[in-house]
Design a protein around this motif. Structure first.
Motif, PDB file in Angstrom:
ATOM      1  N   LEU A 195       0.672  -1.131   0.071  1.00  0.00           N
ATOM      2  CA  LEU A 195       0.034  -0.051   0.056  1.00  0.00           C
ATOM      3  C   LEU A 195       0.864   1.316   0.032  1.00  0.00           C
ATOM      4  CD1 LEU A 195      -2.553  -1.127   2.391  1.00  0.00           C
ATOM      5  CD2 LEU A 195      -2.799  -1.448   0.159  1.00  0.00           C
ATOM      6  N   HIS A 196       0.664   2.027  -1.170  1.00  0.00           N
ATOM      7  CA  HIS A 196       1.359   3.392  -1.122  1.00  0.00           C
ATOM      8  C   HIS A 196       0.780   4.345  -0.934  1.00  0.00           C
ATOM      9  CE1 HIS A 196       5.079   1.263  -2.789  1.00  0.00           C
ATOM     10  NE2 HIS A 196       4.153   0.580  -3.698  1.00  0.00           N
ATOM     11  N   VAL A 197      -0.729   4.432  -1.089  1.00  0.00           N
ATOM     12  CA  VAL A 197      -1.556   5.556  -0.473  1.00  0.00           C
ATOM     13  C   VAL A 197      -0.878   7.151  -1.028  1.00  0.00           C
ATOM     14  CG1 VAL A 197      -2.647   4.408   1.336  1.00  0.00           C
ATOM     15  CG2 VAL A 197      -0.683   5.967   1.844  1.00  0.00           C
ATOM     16  N   GLY A 198      -0.107   6.675  -2.078  1.00  0.00           N
ATOM     17  CA  GLY A 198       0.116   8.279  -2.684  1.00  0.00           C
ATOM     18  C   GLY A 198       1.746   8.724  -1.824  1.00  0.00           C
ATOM     19  N   THR A 199       2.152   7.868  -0.931  1.00  0.00           N
ATOM     20  CA  THR A 199       3.297   8.070  -0.308  1.00  0.00           C
ATOM     21  C   THR A 199       4.622   8.195  -1.165  1.00  0.00           C
ATOM     22  OG1 THR A 199       3.564   5.753   0.774  1.00  0.00           O
ATOM     23  CG2 THR A 199       2.286   7.552   1.865  1.00  0.00           C
ATOM     24  N   ILE A 200       5.856   8.410  -0.585  1.00  0.00           N
ATOM     25  CA  ILE A 200       6.720   8.604  -1.378  1.00  0.00           C
ATOM     26  C   ILE A 200       7.544   7.221  -1.584  1.00  0.00           C
ATOM     27  CG2 ILE A 200       9.345   9.374  -1.349  1.00  0.00           C
ATOM     28  CD1 ILE A 200       8.143  11.623   0.208  1.00  0.00           C
ATOM     29  N   TYR A 256      13.239  16.641 -11.036  1.00  0.00           N
ATOM     30  CA  TYR A 256      12.938  15.052 -10.974  1.00  0.00           C
ATOM     31  C   TYR A 256      11.847  14.755 -10.041  1.00  0.00           C
ATOM     32  CZ  TYR A 256      13.690  10.343  -9.407  1.00  0.00           C
ATOM     33  OH  TYR A 256      13.636   9.251  -9.057  1.00  0.00           O
ATOM     34  N   THR A 257      11.243  15.619  -9.334  1.00  0.00           N
ATOM     35  CA  THR A 257      10.014  15.309  -8.299  1.00  0.00           C
ATOM     36  C   THR A 257       8.758  15.480  -9.270  1.00  0.00           C
ATOM     37  OG1 THR A 257      11.127  16.407  -6.433  1.00  0.00           O
ATOM     38  CG2 THR A 257       8.938  16.317  -6.419  1.00  0.00           C
ATOM     39  N   TRP A 258       8.815  16.740 -10.155  1.00  0.00           N
ATOM     40  CA  TRP A 258       7.650  16.670 -11.094  1.00  0.00           C
ATOM     41  C   TRP A 258       7.597  15.383 -11.766  1.00  0.00           C
ATOM     42  CZ3 TRP A 258       3.876  19.996 -11.485  1.00  0.00           C
ATOM     43  CH2 TRP A 258       4.049  21.323 -10.950  1.00  0.00           C
ATOM     44  N   LEU A 259       8.720  14.984 -12.213  1.00  0.00           N
ATOM     45  CA  LEU A 259       8.649  13.386 -13.129  1.00  0.00           C
ATOM     46  C   LEU A 259       8.318  12.440 -12.367  1.00  0.00           C
ATOM     47  CD1 LEU A 259      12.134  14.352 -15.140  1.00  0.00           C
ATOM     48  CD2 LEU A 259       9.797  14.285 -15.997  1.00  0.00           C
ATOM     49  N   ALA A 260       8.779  12.282 -11.039  1.00  0.00           N
ATOM     50  CA  ALA A 260       8.453  11.081 -10.357  1.00  0.00           C
ATOM     51  C   ALA A 260       6.999  11.021  -9.914  1.00  0.00           C
ATOM     52  CB  ALA A 260       9.368  11.330  -9.007  1.00  0.00           C
ATOM     53  N   ASN A 261       6.586  12.261  -9.603  1.00  0.00           N
ATOM     54  CA  ASN A 261       4.949  12.358  -9.192  1.00  0.00           C
ATOM     55  C   ASN A 261       4.349  11.899 -10.630  1.00  0.00           C
ATOM     56  OD1 ASN A 261       2.230  14.569  -9.216  1.00  0.00           O
ATOM     57  ND2 ASN A 261       3.045  13.814  -7.198  1.00  0.00           N
ATOM     58  N   ALA A 262       4.772  12.437 -11.938  1.00  0.00           N
ATOM     59  CA  ALA A 262       3.835  11.787 -13.099  1.00  0.00           C
ATOM     60  C   ALA A 262       4.083  10.486 -13.238  1.00  0.00           C
ATOM     61  CB  ALA A 262       4.413  12.797 -14.177  1.00  0.00           C
ATOM     62  N   VAL A 263       5.201   9.836 -13.309  1.00  0.00           N
ATOM     63  CA  VAL A 263       5.449   8.249 -13.543  1.00  0.00           C
ATOM     64  C   VAL A 263       5.659   7.557 -12.164  1.00  0.00           C
ATOM     65  CG1 VAL A 263       7.190   6.749 -14.406  1.00  0.00           C
ATOM     66  CG2 VAL A 263       6.986   9.338 -15.392  1.00  0.00           C
ATOM     67  N   ILE A 288      -0.322  17.426 -11.548  1.00  0.00           N
ATOM     68  CA  ILE A 288      -0.188  16.704 -10.291  1.00  0.00           C
ATOM     69  C   ILE A 288      -1.154  15.537 -10.114  1.00  0.00           C
ATOM     70  CG2 ILE A 288      -0.430  17.445  -7.685  1.00  0.00           C
ATOM     71  CD1 ILE A 288       1.725  18.773  -9.191  1.00  0.00           C
ATOM     72  N   ARG A 289      -0.628  14.112 -10.055  1.00  0.00           N
ATOM     73  CA  ARG A 289      -1.405  13.034  -9.891  1.00  0.00           C
ATOM     74  C   ARG A 289      -1.690  12.773  -8.562  1.00  0.00           C
ATOM     75  NH1 ARG A 289       1.078   8.061 -12.950  1.00  0.00           N
ATOM     76  NH2 ARG A 289      -1.033   7.344 -12.167  1.00  0.00           N
ATOM     77  N   LEU A 290      -0.735  12.727  -7.614  1.00  0.00           N
ATOM     78  CA  LEU A 290      -0.871  12.367  -6.178  1.00  0.00           C
ATOM     79  C   LEU A 290      -0.289  13.682  -5.413  1.00  0.00           C
ATOM     80  CD1 LEU A 290       0.703   9.071  -6.376  1.00  0.00           C
ATOM     81  CD2 LEU A 290      -1.550   9.530  -6.148  1.00  0.00           C
ATOM     82  N   VAL A 291      -1.617  14.273  -4.761  1.00  0.00           N
ATOM     83  CA  VAL A 291      -1.093  15.575  -3.959  1.00  0.00           C
ATOM     84  C   VAL A 291      -0.331  15.232  -2.794  1.00  0.00           C
ATOM     85  CG1 VAL A 291      -2.350  17.332  -2.633  1.00  0.00           C
ATOM     86  CG2 VAL A 291      -3.233  16.716  -4.631  1.00  0.00           C
TER      87      VAL A 291
END
Length: 795
Positions: free
Chosen positions: A407-412, A460-467, A596-599
């Motif tokens: 379970l990631h629930v949108g976490t890092i 990189y953070t923008w990219l990681a949030n999108a992928v 922004i996929r995951l707030v």
């Protein structure tokens, strides 16, 4: 205040703040063993590591029972943080006294006993006592008292012994006996009333400490001879750094790819006393040798990179390579034990790694250090390749069995945290360079390097949030980005002032930064293919191309005429121009280019980078007083610094949940613009403010600084706090449409006090800042309430 057993994603920011102190302490352990590289020195390092583990473990059990960010717990944890920093400062003299100060061993022991007693006291107060619970609590306290008395004897008895007796050996034996006695507390507690309340929290805390140890290893790769030192970046050093991070990446993969989820599932599947025993054995027990293995790996990599520097004046014995291999062997052996105890599974890949390393230990002493590291990489990579080829069927079955429970629930993602560990080292080097060149131009160039790293990180953070899936392309590009950032960190001390006998520092920084941009471009290309509705790609391409051209011009100028342009303001202006192109173009195209996929992921990523900056300030305090004999004023400085940094932490992290809710209340393009403004751009002045605070703390607290350096450090300390408060207010104004008059007034008061407090001693100025921070925090909390209860504005 009690923890919800079923909650997911509830590791508090207070716990992460305390973990930052362990980063400094682990670094101090590696330094202690490096400076006393002998059998006794290694034993002393292991004993201190055990002591730190005994400090960390009760904090984990405590956080598993109660929320450490609520009620009276934050001040208690702040006291534990101060004690941890005191322990870290005392570690270099933990077994020997320096003249002119307090006894180092006593400071170490008292800090340890204070942390243990505090954690046990709170656990005793809040624990749910079942059958036999009262007896177990009493027994635990009796064991603690007995261990404490033996620990005190390790300091008091050796000086009384006759000269014919080896006092150092007696001290080590008593020290070890005390820790063995103290370890019985967990055995008694797991049979009594103490329980693992939240299995997710307990597992995540130990995964994070493994990440911290990996981060300490990465820092040791770059800081083999210290942070920000004038060492030439040779080909051998660069190759050693790349090979070292490859080993660390392989060990990260061996734990986080599968083992973490498997043992977490075993903990969740158990209950009652059995869960407590699993938590005790798998986590509190077998994770300790894993951490120890990573510390020995850090020591071995420190040895390798020291030898890779021609100017090294401290030759090491050949046992350094054995320490390198032994550290990896210990880590993998502990990983095998972890999986066996949790699920009765013998990991085939780690077992192959253990067998290979055991066989290689007999031959690595006859080859060079770099060759030994290449062979080590071959061994650990063979382990990973076998898991995905020969053992692929079993490995895939295990993955499929745990995928539904991950379970990631949108976490890092742990991959992103691992990338952040490399940025930690680079950020630290920025502050170190500013300390080396304590002039206005040096500060400006440090801020330029910070802005450069910030753009690389936030992109990189923008990219990681999108992928959100780990394709082969993403994994390879991530590994390349980490390697490039590590090399940037190595070259940062020479980004503006090249050294003779070194690879061109400016060219190395520029080349690696361009490499980061190109690798991110590959990931971005994949995102565009999956989201053809994205616009603004041409703007991004043009901006990147112009930036690369300007950076190449800088590199060519500095390589062709290094003496003529070294630290020339014109070069600084070219760097500013390159950054302006990227920042302006990014702002112009940001609303059309990103989603922004995951707030929660987005907010937590930026909260972690602020936490990293605060940790850097903690390291600056420890480094600045590390060579000063421990005294009462030193301890006052330690406590005041932690409290001051704690107020900075409080001003951001008490409202992080409300900020996330506010961002989630925006919709569509308005959410993207809010994320761009509040996080990508308005977090930069907060980062810059904290970095200036770190610089100011180092300059004002270091006894060897000249008058003009201390004066500049004094102003930067106050202005850094003011810049942070102003940036923090702008962040809240953009994301939450809220104006905090307390923070604006605080920024104004601190700015006014900067010139007024110049005649005061540095310790008095620091105490004044600390008192102001506490007063404003208390007044704001009383008048405006808990920031976590705020509701988002209408959007």
């Amino acid at each position: 205040m009690a923890r919800d057993p079923e909650a997911i994603g509830d590791v508090s920011w207070v716990e992460l703040f305390v973990d930052l102190l362990f980063v400094f302490a682990f670094l101090a352990v590696t330094t202690l063993m490096a400076e006393h590289f002998s059998p006794l020195g290694l034993v002393q390092g292991v004993l201190v590591m055990l002591l730190l583990w005994h400090c960390w473990t009760p904090c984990v059990w405590l956080g598993n029972v109660v929320h450490l960010d609520r009620g009276i717990m934050p001040p208690i944890m702040l006291g534990i943080a101060a004690a941890l920093l005191a322990i870290g400062v005392a570690i270099p003299e933990g077994f020997t006294d320096r003249d002119g100060g307090l006894p180092g061993p006593m400071v170490l022991i008292c800090g340890y006993l204070l942390i243990r007693a505090t954690a046990m006291g709170v656990l005793t107060f809040v624990s749910h006592r079942g059958e036999g619970g009262r007896q177990s609590v009493v027994a635990a306290w009796l064991i603690f008292i007995a261990g404490g008395l033996v620990l005190l004897a390790s300091y008091l008895v050796p000086p009384l012994l006759p000269t014919t007796v080896d006092a150092a050996l007696v001290q080590a034996v008593l020290f070890a006996s005390a820790l063995v006695i103290d370890s019985l507390i967990l055995v008694v507690a797991s049979k009594g009333g103490w329980r693992v309340v939240s299995p997710w929290h307990f597992a995540e805390r130990h995964a994070l400490i493994v990440l911290i140890a990996l981060g300490e290893t990465i820092i040791s790769i770059g800081a083999s001879e210290g942070l920000g030192v004038d060492r030439p970046v040779t080909v051998q050093l660069a190759v050693g750094a790349v090979l070292g991070i490859t080993v660390v990446f392989a060990l990260w993969w061996s734990y986080f790819d599968l083992a973490k989820v498997i043992i977490e599932r075993a903990l969740r599947a158990s209950s009652g006393r059995e869960r407590a025993r699993v938590g005790r054995d798998v986590y509190s027990g077998f994770h300790l040798p894993m951490i120890g293995g990573l510390i020995f790996l850090a020591l071995g990599l420190k040895y390798l990179n020291t030898h890779a520097t021609p100017r090294s004046a401290r030759p090491w014995p050949s046992a350094g390579v054995a320490v390198l291999y032994g550290g990896v062997l210990l880590y993998l052996s502990a990983l095998v034990a972890v999986e066996w105890r949790a699920v009765r599974l013998l990991g085939r890949g780690p077992l192959v790694g253990v067998a290979l390393l055991t066989a290689l230990l007999t031959v690595v002493g006859r080859i060079s250090e770099v060759q030994a590291l290449v062979v080590l990489i071959a061994a650990v990579c063979t382990m990973l390749v076998l898991d995905n080829t020969l053992f692929r069927r079993k490995h895939r079955q295990l993955h499929e069995s745990v995928e539904q429970e991950s379970l990631h629930v949108g976490t890092i993602d742990p991959r992103e945290l691992f990338v952040d560990l490399v940025f930690v080292y680079a950020f630290i080097e920025v502050t170190a360079v500013m300390n080396r060149f304590p002039t206005p131009l040096g500060l400006a160039q440090g801020m330029i390097l910070l802005a450069l790293l910030w753009w690389a990180w936030t992109s990189y953070t923008w990219l990681a949030n999108a992928v959100r899936h780990d394709s082969t392309l993403v994994r390879l590009c991530t590994a390349g980005i980490m390697t490039a950032v590590l090399l940037i960190g190595l070259a940062i001390p020479q980004a503006f002032v090249p050294l003779p006998g070194s690879l061109p520092g400016p060219l190395l920084v520029v080349g690696c930064y361009i490499g980061v941009q190109l690798l991110q471009g590959l990931i971005f290309r994949q995102i565009v293919r999956e989201n053809p509705d994205l616009r603004g790609t041409r703007t991004r391409f043009v901006a990147t191309a112009v930036t690369i051209v300007i950076l190449l011009v800088i590199a060519v100028i500095e390589v062709v005429a290094p003496d003529a342009v070294a630290r020339h303001p014109a070069i600084t202006l070219l760097w500013v121009a390159a950054l302006l192109v990227q920042y302006v173009a990014g702002y112009w195209a940001g609303g059309r280019l990103w989603r922004i996929r995951l707030v929660r992921h987005w907010a937590d990523r930026h909260a972690l980078v602020i936490l990293i900056a605060v940790g850097e300030a903690v390291l600056s305090v420890g480094i600045s007083i590390n060579n000063v004999p421990i005294s009462a004023p030193t301890l006052v400085v330690v406590v005041a610094s932690v409290v001051a940094l704690g107020t900075i932490w409080w001003s951001y992290f008490t409202g992080i949940d409300a900020a996330r809710i506010a961002l989630g209340a925006y919709e569509g393009d308005r959410r993207v613009r809010a994320a761009r403004d509040a996080y990508t751009y308005l977090h930069l002045p907060m980062m810059a403010g904290i970095v200036l605070v770190a610089y100011g703390l180092h300059q004002t607290l270091a006894a060897s600084q000249e008058r003009h350096s201390a004066l500049l450090g004094h102003y930067m300390l106050f202005f850094g706090v003011a810049l942070y408060l102003f940036g923090n207010q702008m962040f809240w104004l953009r994301i939450f449409r809220t104006v905090s008059r307390h923070r604006l007034i605080g920024a104004g008061v601190v700015t006014v006090l900067a010139p007024v407090t110049v005649p005061l001693p540095s310790v008095a100025s620091l105490l004044l800042l600390t008192v102001l921070g506490v007063v404003f925090a208390v007044v704001e909390g009383v008048q405006e309430g808990d920031p976590r209860t705020r509701r988002p504005a209408r959007t």
